[in-house]
Design a protein around this motif. Sequence first.
Motif, short mmCIF file in Angstrom:
data_model
loop_
_atom_site.label_atom_id
_atom_site.label_comp_id
_atom_site.label_asym_id
_atom_site.label_seq_id
_atom_site.Cartn_x
_atom_site.Cartn_y
_atom_site.Cartn_z
N GLU A 239 -161.26 -53.21 1.71
CA GLU A 239 -161.50 -53.27 3.15
C GLU A 239 -162.14 -54.61 3.48
OE1 GLU A 239 -162.04 -48.62 4.50
OE2 GLU A 239 -163.84 -49.84 4.28
N ALA B 199 -154.97 -43.11 7.28
CA ALA B 199 -153.98 -43.98 6.64
C ALA B 199 -153.85 -43.50 5.20
CB ALA B 199 -154.44 -45.43 6.69
N TRP C 289 -159.89 -43.32 6.70
CA TRP C 289 -159.98 -43.32 8.16
C TRP C 289 -161.16 -44.17 8.57
CZ3 TRP C 289 -161.80 -37.82 10.07
CH2 TRP C 289 -163.01 -37.49 9.46
N TYR D 136 -153.08 -51.38 6.27
CA TYR D 136 -153.24 -50.60 7.50
C TYR D 136 -154.33 -51.26 8.32
CZ TYR D 136 -154.55 -46.70 10.53
OH TYR D 136 -154.84 -45.92 11.61
N GLN D 137 -154.06 -51.43 9.61
CA GLN D 137 -155.08 -51.99 10.50
C GLN D 137 -155.90 -50.84 11.09
OE1 GLN D 137 -153.04 -54.60 13.26
NE2 GLN D 137 -153.35 -56.30 11.85
N GLY D 138 -157.15 -50.78 10.64
CA GLY D 138 -158.05 -49.72 11.09
C GLY D 138 -158.86 -50.15 12.29
N GLU E 89 -151.62 -43.47 1.43
CA GLU E 89 -150.67 -44.19 0.58
C GLU E 89 -150.67 -43.55 -0.80
OE1 GLU E 89 -147.78 -46.14 -0.22
OE2 GLU E 89 -148.64 -47.18 1.51
N GLN F 141 -160.31 -57.24 9.92
CA GLN F 141 -158.94 -57.21 10.40
C GLN F 141 -158.44 -58.64 10.64
OE1 GLN F 141 -157.33 -55.34 14.25
NE2 GLN F 141 -157.68 -53.62 12.87
N THR G 168 -157.52 -41.38 12.82
CA THR G 168 -156.20 -41.39 12.18
C THR G 168 -156.37 -41.70 10.70
OG1 THR G 168 -155.23 -42.23 14.22
CG2 THR G 168 -153.91 -42.43 12.23
N SER H 1 -149.51 -51.87 0.54
CA SER H 1 -149.45 -51.73 2.00
C SER H 1 -150.80 -52.10 2.61
CB SER H 1 -149.05 -50.31 2.43
OG SER H 1 -150.05 -49.39 2.09
N ASP I 211 -158.93 -54.44 7.95
CA ASP I 211 -157.67 -54.30 7.22
C ASP I 211 -157.99 -53.42 6.02
OD1 ASP I 211 -156.14 -55.90 8.86
OD2 ASP I 211 -156.23 -57.67 7.56
#
Length: 115
Positions: free
Chosen positions: A93, A83, A50, A73-75, A85, A96, A81, A71, A59
């Motif tokens: 990381e 993410a 998160w 995830y755009q943080g 997997e 983005q 939230t 995968s 990213d």
Amino acid sequence: MKIEIGDKEYNVTCARTEEERIKGLQGVTELKDDEGMLFFFDEPQTVGFWMKDTDIPLDIIFIDEDLEVISIYQGNPNDDTIAEEDNVLLVLEVNQGSGISEGDELDIEDDDKVP
């Protein structure tokens, strides 16, 4: 540590301990385009990330034991939230909008450092 992924090179800080993984990039206010953090896990597992207390958009790139991106995830800054997997060995990381895609392969300069 230097890594390559997709067509990009990054200098990454490594997070190998539980304490380092929990802290991550919290409190970091700026990340150069060629910088990031690489999180190591002892074996493939389900992981959740998160953006709590993280001030820059990232990213979050989930990577499996074959060193392939499974995968992304755009943080967004300070988002609670999670993410999640499955079958993750590494998480990268970076800023983005990195352009890294599912299926890209990670190349670590010193493969001996991979768990």
